[in-house]
Design a protein around this motif. Structure first.
Motif, PDB file in Angstrom:
ATOM      1  N   ASP A 183       0.841  -1.192   0.000  1.00 33.48           N
ATOM      2  CA  ASP A 183       0.000   0.000   0.000  1.00 33.48           C
ATOM      3  C   ASP A 183       0.876   1.242   0.000  1.00 33.48           C
ATOM      4  OD1 ASP A 183       0.248   1.254   2.758  1.00 33.48           O
ATOM      5  OD2 ASP A 183      -0.439  -0.743   3.341  1.00 33.48           O
ATOM      6  N   ILE A 184       0.309   2.340  -0.386  1.00 36.95           N
ATOM      7  CA  ILE A 184       1.045   3.595  -0.548  1.00 36.95           C
ATOM      8  C   ILE A 184       1.702   4.044   0.746  1.00 36.95           C
ATOM      9  CG2 ILE A 184      -1.003   5.037  -0.196  1.00 36.95           C
ATOM     10  CD1 ILE A 184       1.942   5.810  -2.573  1.00 36.95           C
ATOM     11  N   PHE A 185       1.135   3.670   1.876  1.00 36.45           N
ATOM     12  CA  PHE A 185       1.655   4.140   3.153  1.00 36.45           C
ATOM     13  C   PHE A 185       2.906   3.386   3.602  1.00 36.45           C
ATOM     14  CE2 PHE A 185      -2.961   5.039   3.237  1.00 36.45           C
ATOM     15  CZ  PHE A 185      -2.862   6.423   3.143  1.00 36.45           C
ATOM     16  N   THR A 186       3.128   2.177   3.062  1.00 34.06           N
ATOM     17  CA  THR A 186       4.291   1.391   3.491  1.00 34.06           C
ATOM     18  C   THR A 186       5.293   1.115   2.376  1.00 34.06           C
ATOM     19  OG1 THR A 186       3.088  -0.681   3.128  1.00 34.06           O
ATOM     20  CG2 THR A 186       3.006   0.257   5.351  1.00 34.06           C
ATOM     21  N   VAL A 187       4.896   1.255   1.130  1.00 33.34           N
ATOM     22  CA  VAL A 187       5.789   0.951   0.019  1.00 33.34           C
ATOM     23  C   VAL A 187       6.906   1.993  -0.072  1.00 33.34           C
ATOM     24  CG1 VAL A 187       4.524   2.231  -1.770  1.00 33.34           C
ATOM     25  CG2 VAL A 187       5.845   0.201  -2.395  1.00 33.34           C
ATOM     26  N   GLU A 188       8.098   1.530  -0.428  1.00 35.54           N
ATOM     27  CA  GLU A 188       9.198   2.449  -0.695  1.00 35.54           C
ATOM     28  C   GLU A 188       9.174   2.768  -2.179  1.00 35.54           C
ATOM     29  OE1 GLU A 188      13.133   2.001   0.835  1.00 35.54           O
ATOM     30  OE2 GLU A 188      12.398   0.668   2.424  1.00 35.54           O
ATOM     31  N   LEU A 189       8.913   4.011  -2.487  1.00 34.34           N
ATOM     32  CA  LEU A 189       8.850   4.417  -3.889  1.00 34.34           C
ATOM     33  C   LEU A 189      10.248   4.735  -4.400  1.00 34.34           C
ATOM     34  CD1 LEU A 189       5.731   6.780  -3.894  1.00 34.34           C
ATOM     35  CD2 LEU A 189       5.866   4.396  -4.622  1.00 34.34           C
ATOM     36  N   PRO A 190      10.593   4.218  -5.564  1.00 42.08           N
ATOM     37  CA  PRO A 190      11.871   4.589  -6.172  1.00 42.08           C
ATOM     38  C   PRO A 190      11.776   5.997  -6.757  1.00 42.08           C
ATOM     39  CG  PRO A 190      10.620   3.197  -7.654  1.00 42.08           C
ATOM     40  CD  PRO A 190       9.829   3.276  -6.382  1.00 42.08           C
ATOM     41  N   GLN A 191      12.904   6.577  -7.099  1.00 41.71           N
ATOM     42  CA  GLN A 191      12.903   7.842  -7.832  1.00 41.71           C
ATOM     43  C   GLN A 191      12.426   7.551  -9.246  1.00 41.71           C
ATOM     44  OE1 GLN A 191      14.204  11.287  -6.810  1.00 41.71           O
ATOM     45  NE2 GLN A 191      13.094  10.176  -5.230  1.00 41.71           N
ATOM     46  N   PRO A 194       3.034  14.156  -0.082  1.00 45.00           N
ATOM     47  CA  PRO A 194       4.469  14.366   0.193  1.00 45.00           C
ATOM     48  C   PRO A 194       5.348  13.220  -0.327  1.00 45.00           C
ATOM     49  CG  PRO A 194       3.174  14.932   2.123  1.00 45.00           C
ATOM     50  CD  PRO A 194       2.237  14.267   1.145  1.00 45.00           C
ATOM     51  N   LYS A 195       4.887  11.991  -0.161  1.00 44.92           N
ATOM     52  CA  LYS A 195       5.645  10.825  -0.621  1.00 44.92           C
ATOM     53  C   LYS A 195       5.737  10.810  -2.147  1.00 44.92           C
ATOM     54  CE  LYS A 195       6.006   6.021   0.589  1.00 44.92           C
ATOM     55  NZ  LYS A 195       5.432   4.956   1.405  1.00 44.92           N
ATOM     56  N   LEU A 196       4.640  11.110  -2.818  1.00 48.62           N
ATOM     57  CA  LEU A 196       4.631  11.147  -4.280  1.00 48.62           C
ATOM     58  C   LEU A 196       5.543  12.262  -4.792  1.00 48.62           C
ATOM     59  CD1 LEU A 196       0.809  10.583  -4.815  1.00 48.62           C
ATOM     60  CD2 LEU A 196       2.634   8.898  -5.158  1.00 48.62           C
ATOM     61  N   HIS A 197       5.502  13.411  -4.140  1.00 48.59           N
ATOM     62  CA  HIS A 197       6.348  14.549  -4.517  1.00 48.59           C
ATOM     63  C   HIS A 197       7.825  14.179  -4.404  1.00 48.59           C
ATOM     64  CE1 HIS A 197       8.203  18.569  -4.170  1.00 48.59           C
ATOM     65  NE2 HIS A 197       7.221  18.928  -4.991  1.00 48.59           N
ATOM     66  N   ALA A 198       8.185  13.535  -3.293  1.00 47.79           N
ATOM     67  CA  ALA A 198       9.580  13.157  -3.058  1.00 47.79           C
ATOM     68  C   ALA A 198      10.074  12.111  -4.052  1.00 47.79           C
ATOM     69  CB  ALA A 198       9.740  12.636  -1.629  1.00 47.79           C
ATOM     70  N   ALA A 199       9.184  11.298  -4.591  1.00 48.31           N
ATOM     71  CA  ALA A 199       9.588  10.234  -5.518  1.00 48.31           C
ATOM     72  C   ALA A 199       9.876  10.746  -6.922  1.00 48.31           C
ATOM     73  CB  ALA A 199       8.513   9.151  -5.575  1.00 48.31           C
ATOM     74  N   LEU A 200       9.387  11.924  -7.261  1.00 49.00           N
ATOM     75  CA  LEU A 200       9.594  12.454  -8.612  1.00 49.00           C
ATOM     76  C   LEU A 200      10.987  13.067  -8.736  1.00 49.00           C
ATOM     77  CD1 LEU A 200       6.072  13.962  -9.212  1.00 49.00           C
ATOM     78  CD2 LEU A 200       7.063  11.980 -10.356  1.00 49.00           C
TER      79      LEU A 200
END
Length: 131
Positions: free
Chosen positions: A51-59, A77-83
Motif C-alpha cells: 500500500d502507498i503508506f508502506t511501500v518504498e517508492l523509487p525515484q 508528500p511521498k509522491l512529490h519526493a519520488a519524482l
C-alpha cells in the motif's frame, strides 16, 4: 493502486522501459499480473502487493495514480519526493469533481504545480508537475 494494471500496461506499450506498479489488494495484483503477461510487457513491469503508506517508492520520471481522495492527500508528500525533476508529472485520475479544489490545494501545499484538469461528466483527471 494498479488495479487491473491498465495504466502500467499502457505506459509499457507507449515506450516506458521500466514501470513499477503496486496495489494493496491481492486480487488486483494477481489480475494485473495476468493482464501484464497477456499484453507481453512483463519484462518492463514490476508489480508488488503493497500500500502507498508502506511501500518504498523509487525515484521516477512520472507517476500515474488512480486512488481515492482520502488516500491521495496524505500521500502527496511521498509522491512529490519520488519524482526526479521539477517537470516530472503526477497524473491523478478517478477523481470526483467535488474533490477538485481540495486536491489541488493539498497538492500545491507540498510543492506540486497544477498543469491541467480533464473532465468527463462528474469525473476528473488532474495533471501536476513536481514544481
Amino acid at each position: 493502486g494498479t488495479g487491473t494494471g491498465v495504466l502500467a500496461i499502457a505506459a509499457a506499450k507507449l515506450g516506458v522501459r521500466s514501470v513499477f506498479a503496486f496495489d494493496y489488494d491481492e486480487w488486483s495484483v494477481e489480475n494485473a499480473r495476468e493482464n501484464i503477461e497477456r499484453n507481453r510487457v512483463a519484462e518492463n513491469v514490476a508489480i508488488l502487493q503493497a500500500d502507498i503508506f508502506t511501500v518504498e517508492l523509487p525515484q521516477v520520471d512520472g507517476i500515474a495514480a488512480n486512488m481515492y481522495r482520502n488516500v491521495l492527500i496524505p500521500s502527496f508528500p511521498k509522491l512529490h519526493a519520488a519524482l526526479r525533476s521539477h517537470d516530472s508529472p503526477l497524473i491523478i485520475s478517478g477523481i470526483l469533481q467535488y474533490d477538485e479544489e481540495e486536491l489541488r490545494s493539498e497538492a500545491e501545499k507540498v510543492g506540486f504545480t497544477h498543469v491541467r484538469t480533464d473532465r468527463e461528466d462528474e469525473w476528473l483527471a488532474m495533471v501536476f508537475t513536481r514544481g
